[in-house]
Design a protein around this motif. Structure first.
Motif, PDB file in Angstrom:
ATOM      1  N   ALA A 168      15.009 -30.407 -42.767  1.00  0.00           N
ATOM      2  CA  ALA A 168      14.441 -29.281 -42.033  1.00  0.00           C
ATOM      3  C   ALA A 168      14.936 -27.948 -42.567  1.00  0.00           C
ATOM      4  O   ALA A 168      14.273 -26.914 -42.404  1.00  0.00           O
ATOM      5  N   ASP A 169      16.096 -27.948 -43.236  1.00  0.00           N
ATOM      6  CA  ASP A 169      16.596 -26.699 -43.809  1.00  0.00           C
ATOM      7  C   ASP A 169      15.685 -26.200 -44.928  1.00  0.00           C
ATOM      8  O   ASP A 169      15.503 -24.992 -45.102  1.00  0.00           O
ATOM      9  N   LEU A 170      15.077 -27.105 -45.686  1.00  0.00           N
ATOM     10  CA  LEU A 170      14.128 -26.696 -46.724  1.00  0.00           C
ATOM     11  C   LEU A 170      12.865 -26.120 -46.089  1.00  0.00           C
ATOM     12  O   LEU A 170      12.356 -25.081 -46.535  1.00  0.00           O
ATOM     13  N   ALA A 171      12.369 -26.782 -45.048  1.00  0.00           N
ATOM     14  CA  ALA A 171      11.179 -26.292 -44.354  1.00  0.00           C
ATOM     15  C   ALA A 171      11.409 -24.906 -43.785  1.00  0.00           C
ATOM     16  O   ALA A 171      10.536 -24.037 -43.848  1.00  0.00           O
ATOM     17  N   SER A 172      12.598 -24.685 -43.247  1.00  0.00           N
ATOM     18  CA  SER A 172      12.928 -23.371 -42.708  1.00  0.00           C
ATOM     19  C   SER A 172      13.044 -22.329 -43.809  1.00  0.00           C
ATOM     20  O   SER A 172      12.503 -21.224 -43.706  1.00  0.00           O
ATOM     21  N   ALA A 173      13.750 -22.673 -44.882  1.00  0.00           N
ATOM     22  CA  ALA A 173      13.994 -21.710 -45.957  1.00  0.00           C
ATOM     23  C   ALA A 173      12.698 -21.228 -46.595  1.00  0.00           C
ATOM     24  O   ALA A 173      12.576 -20.063 -46.981  1.00  0.00           O
ATOM     25  N   LEU A 174      11.716 -22.118 -46.703  1.00  0.00           N
ATOM     26  CA  LEU A 174      10.444 -21.765 -47.330  1.00  0.00           C
ATOM     27  C   LEU A 174       9.376 -21.365 -46.311  1.00  0.00           C
ATOM     28  O   LEU A 174       8.207 -21.209 -46.671  1.00  0.00           O
ATOM     29  N   GLU A 252      22.077 -16.971 -44.050  1.00  0.00           N
ATOM     30  CA  GLU A 252      22.147 -17.330 -42.635  1.00  0.00           C
ATOM     31  C   GLU A 252      21.170 -18.474 -42.379  1.00  0.00           C
ATOM     32  O   GLU A 252      19.983 -18.373 -42.712  1.00  0.00           O
ATOM     33  N   ALA A 253      21.658 -19.544 -41.817  1.00  0.00           N
ATOM     34  CA  ALA A 253      20.804 -20.696 -41.522  1.00  0.00           C
ATOM     35  C   ALA A 253      19.854 -20.365 -40.374  1.00  0.00           C
ATOM     36  O   ALA A 253      20.222 -19.663 -39.427  1.00  0.00           O
ATOM     37  N   ARG A 254      18.614 -20.862 -40.485  1.00  0.00           N
ATOM     38  CA  ARG A 254      17.617 -20.668 -39.443  1.00  0.00           C
ATOM     39  C   ARG A 254      17.009 -22.017 -39.090  1.00  0.00           C
ATOM     40  O   ARG A 254      16.809 -22.855 -39.965  1.00  0.00           O
ATOM     41  N   PRO A 255      16.690 -22.239 -37.823  1.00  0.00           N
ATOM     42  CA  PRO A 255      16.059 -23.515 -37.458  1.00  0.00           C
ATOM     43  C   PRO A 255      14.606 -23.552 -37.910  1.00  0.00           C
ATOM     44  O   PRO A 255      13.958 -22.502 -38.061  1.00  0.00           O
ATOM     45  N   TYR A 256      14.089 -24.755 -38.123  1.00  0.00           N
ATOM     46  CA  TYR A 256      12.678 -24.921 -38.452  1.00  0.00           C
ATOM     47  C   TYR A 256      11.900 -25.057 -37.150  1.00  0.00           C
ATOM     48  O   TYR A 256      12.220 -25.888 -36.304  1.00  0.00           O
TER      49      TYR A 256
END
Length: 352
Positions: A168-174, A252-256
């Protein structure tokens, strides 16, 4: 940065293919290693544009000493398809020689069998040598991203359920607008990597922490613009920073927040008859069951010469065909739905 080339000899005399490869050496052997490739379907170029700008950023990071994990980038992975034009249009998706999808028929091997991919390589056709060489490279790292695009499309990804929800971190980052949770049962590149990652010795693993194999769909084939490519490169950088591959104090990490749906929940909207396509809904639209999606002009000029195509389920219009004439059975749209849309789907990919 190290620049090299994969050289694939042609199947006829006097021809060879060259695949540029960019490698960045990390400073920490414990950091994750990454393989990023683009344009395996040679006519899908948003990933090539992204890779161009990402490599620029990685060069600057290398000068600053902020690359922790080894990174390999192959910005144009398929020179064979890149050269295959048919009546003035690049084919790109299917090899004209073998009539095989360039993103199918990858060997399914366990991780311990990686070196067997190169056995008798010189005896194999060029397209097979290319596939085996790319897969061999990818199985030597932890995180593998295969950059593609759809026809007209939102930003989304195919992610094996074994890598979710960690990915989910990839989905959020993009800033992905949807995730399709695949079953890992095809011979596409990403699923061949996942097949090996899940088979590291002993029983098949249901989850593979710290590993990733994903197909990223970077919108549509025409979405090749500098601002979009730079924004996507920044998104991929955020993913690398979050996984500790690069160092970025500003990360900064963001949730998806988007949907993640299994492939059984994807409604493939197909043309029930041939005709000229008049779309009534666009990508990103949310529709209800029974909503009019498109009109097919099946018999131009006749009073009853049209056919309505309606949604079978509530869902998000994730993709749409760019073609405005459809043959019977052609895909018109993909709808990402909350519930299963069919119970007879065979494991594997949604399309050829």
């Amino acid at each position: 940065m190290e620049c090299s080339e994969i050289i694939i000899g042609g199947d006829t005399a006097g021809i060879e293919w060259r695949v540029p490869v960019f490698r960045f050496k990390g400073s920490d052997a414990a950091a994750p290693s990454v393989h990023i490739q683009a344009a395996l379907h040679a006519n899908e170029l948003p990933g090539t544009a992204l890779a161009h700008f990402l490599i620029e950023r990685l060069r600057r990071a290398e000068e600053k000493g902020t690359i922790r994990g080894d990174i390999t980038v192959v910005p144009q992975a398929n020179p064979i398809g890149l050269a295959q034009y048919h009546f003035g249009e690049m084919e790109g998706r299917f090899d004209l020689g073998s009539r095989t999808n360039f993103n199918r028929d990858f060997p399914l091997v366990a991780l311990a069998e990686r070196e067997t991919l190169l056995d008798d390589l010189d005896r194999r056709p060029a397209a097979d040598r290319l596939k085996r060489t790319l897969l061999h490279m990818a199985l030597g790292v932890d995180l593998v991203l295969d950059l593609h695009c759809d026809d007209e499309s939102l930003q989304y990804a195919y992610i094996d359920e074994a890598f979710w929800p960690e990915a989910a971190d990839l989905a959020s980052a993009l800033d992905m607008e949807a995730v399709f949770l695949s079953d890992g049962e095809s011979t596409a590149f990403e699923e061949a990597v996942g097949h090996a990652f899940k088979r590291q010795g002993g029983d098949r693993l249901k989850t593979v922490p710290g590993r990733l194999a994903v197909t990223v769909e970077l919108r549509g084939r025409r979405d090749v613009y500098p601002d979009i490519a730079m924004r996507d490169a920044d998104g991929l950088w955020r993913f690398l920073a979050g996984r500790g591959v690069v160092t970025d104090a500003a990360f900064e990490a963001r949730p998806y927040a988007g949907p993640a749906v299994p492939l059984d929940n994807i409604e493939m909207v197909r043309a029930p008859a041939p005709g000229t396509v008049l779309f009534h809904r666009d990508i990103g639209d949310r529709v209800k069951a029974g909503d009019l999606l498109a009109t097919l002009i099946t018999r131009p000029g006749e009073a009853d010469g049209t056919l309505a195509v309606k949604a079978g389920h509530d869902g998000l219009v994730a993709t749409r065909s760019s073609a405005r004439y459809a043959r019977r059975g052609d895909d018109l749209m993909k709808l990402a739905c909350r519930e299963a849309t069919r119970n007879d789907r065979k494991p594997g990919t949604l399309e050829d």
